[in-house]
Write a protein that holds these residues in place. Structure first.
Motif, PDB file in Angstrom:
ATOM      1  N   LEU B  35      -0.848  -2.047  -8.880  1.00  0.00           N
ATOM      2  CA  LEU B  35      -0.867  -2.874  -7.673  1.00  0.00           C
ATOM      3  C   LEU B  35      -2.022  -2.412  -6.789  1.00  0.00           C
ATOM      4  N   LYS B  36      -2.986  -3.308  -6.551  1.00  0.00           N
ATOM      5  CA  LYS B  36      -4.189  -2.933  -5.803  1.00  0.00           C
ATOM      6  C   LYS B  36      -4.335  -3.826  -4.578  1.00  0.00           C
ATOM      7  N   PRO B  37      -5.095  -3.360  -3.588  1.00  0.00           N
ATOM      8  CA  PRO B  37      -5.354  -4.222  -2.434  1.00  0.00           C
ATOM      9  C   PRO B  37      -6.192  -5.421  -2.857  1.00  0.00           C
ATOM     10  N   GLY B  38      -5.973  -6.542  -2.195  1.00  0.00           N
ATOM     11  CA  GLY B  38      -6.793  -7.712  -2.502  1.00  0.00           C
ATOM     12  C   GLY B  38      -5.964  -8.971  -2.509  1.00  0.00           C
ATOM     13  N   SER B  39      -6.688 -10.095  -2.562  1.00  0.00           N
ATOM     14  CA  SER B  39      -6.002 -11.386  -2.533  1.00  0.00           C
ATOM     15  C   SER B  39      -5.454 -11.745  -3.902  1.00  0.00           C
ATOM     16  N   SER B  40      -4.233 -12.219  -3.907  1.00  0.00           N
ATOM     17  CA  SER B  40      -3.583 -12.491  -5.175  1.00  0.00           C
ATOM     18  C   SER B  40      -3.775 -13.938  -5.644  1.00  0.00           C
TER      19      SER B  40
END
Lengths: 177, 192
Positions: B35-40
């Motif tokens: 799970l990484k930061p950023g728009s899904s």
């Protein structure tokens, strides 16, 4: 905001049919998955699982040599499995209710019917990463909680034995501690 | 590369009291890893579109793959016909039919999936494998062969629909009558 990094995942595909494995592999590659292994029967599935410890297993119900649900049961045996909590997605054409119940009771995480759409597979993998399910352990069962929701209208007795059930993360012991 | 999960020792289910249960929160290893930061949302749509294009590219193989599967089915049927009592011949025919059931819809032959479903039912649901009627096996295999040969790939196709439905109906009736027969035989055996 968070996203699932599919390129970080390692996925094991178990299906006796080479064409299906190729289709699932192509789909996973398109999602960004780089580390994909394949097994054509239950025995090699278990061997790869033990050696590689993948993050997710996608398997059919029926596999040669060792049946798919037996593979699931063996993986969910906490005494001996290297990764008993691995998300297991069943991908099968055996969609009759008895197969769904058997898969659930073997301890699968999610159930997908063939033909699978890329969208369904993507969302299922995303789901098992983003929202891992609680596990339940009884004398006869170890696996994801088979209750998918709490029914507010149920006024009967708690049928899980001793009542509400305590969160038991204290049962984990890190090796060497 | 896979990150091996930390070694944990979980108490054996055998030590649990009957009727008791525990709810366990699994380690968050996979979530922490992937799970990484950023728009899904945009990533999701792009990934799904790529996958759909990849399947489209593969679809040029589907006809050949199905013909290969039908050849395997015909060979397995021949071996089974040569010796219907041989367990390995029955097992092989079932395995091929089951595989075909799983992939036919993906390869855009939905009616073949339906016929395979009722063929597999003959192998799975009959109380006695000695009572599999060869004529019904032949009708299923011949129907699948015809559908692939004629390129029956899309819904709706009235003839294929009628054929698949008829085979399913006849098979279901036969299985039901065999189960009734087996139950009656069992009851007679315990009474006698």
């Amino acid at each position: 905001m968070a996203r699932v990094a599919f390129d970080e995942l390692s996925i094991l595909i178990a299906d006796s049919n080479a064409n299906m494995r190729q289709i699932v592999r192509a789909t996973l590659r398109s999602f960004g998955v780089r580390n994909i292994e394949e097994a054509e029967d239950g025995a090699s599935c278990l061997e790869i699982f033990q050696n590689s410890c993948p993050d997710v297993l996608i398997t059919d119900i029926k596999l040669p040599i060792i049946d798919g649900l037996e593979v699931v049961r063996l993986i969910r045996t906490p005494d001996t499995s290297i990764s008993p909590f691995i998300p297991i997605i069943i991908l099968t054409a055996d969609t009759e209710k008895r197969h769904v119940i058997a898969a659930r009771d073997a301890g699968v995480t999610e159930f997908l019917c063939k033909p699978v759409s890329p969208r369904s597979l993507y969302l299922r993998i995303k789901s098992v990463v983003e929202t891992p399910r609680e596990f339940v352990r009884t004398k006869q069962f170890f696996g994801p909680d088979r209750r998918r929701f709490v029914c507010s209208r149920y006024n009967g007795v708690e049928r899980r034995g001793t009542g509400g059930g305590e969160l038991a993360d204290s049962h984990f012991e890190e090796a060497g501690s | 590369m896979s990150t091996r999960a930390p070694q944990t020792r979980i108490a054996s289910p055998a030590k649990m009291k009957p009727g008791s249960h525990e709810v366990i929160i699994p380690p968050s290893t996979l979530r922490d890893k992937a799970l990484k930061p950023g728009s899904s949302r945009r990533n999701d749509m792009r990934a799904i579109e790529r996958a759909e294009k990849a399947l489209q590219a593969l679809s040029c193989n589907f006809e050949e793959w199905m013909r290969d599967e039908v050849n395997s089915l015909l060979q397995a049927r021949s071996r089974y016909k040569a010796d219907p009592t041989a367990p390995e011949a029955l097992h092989e025919l079932f395995r091929v039919a089951h595989d075909m059931k799983g992939q036919a819809s993906t390869l855009e032959y939905p009616y073949v999936t339906r016929v395979c479903m009722s063929l597999c039912s003959l192998f799975e649901d009959l109380p006695s494998k000695d009572r599999i009627p060869m004529i019904l096996v032949d009708q299923h295999v011949d129907a699948i062969n015809a559908m692939v040969r004629e390129g029956v790939r899309t819904d709706p196709h009235p003839t294929a629909e009628a054929l698949a439905a008829r085979l399913a109906g006849v098979t279901a009736d036969y299985v039901a009558s065999e189960m009734k027969r087996a139950k009656a035989a069992e009851a007679a055996a315990s009474a006698g």
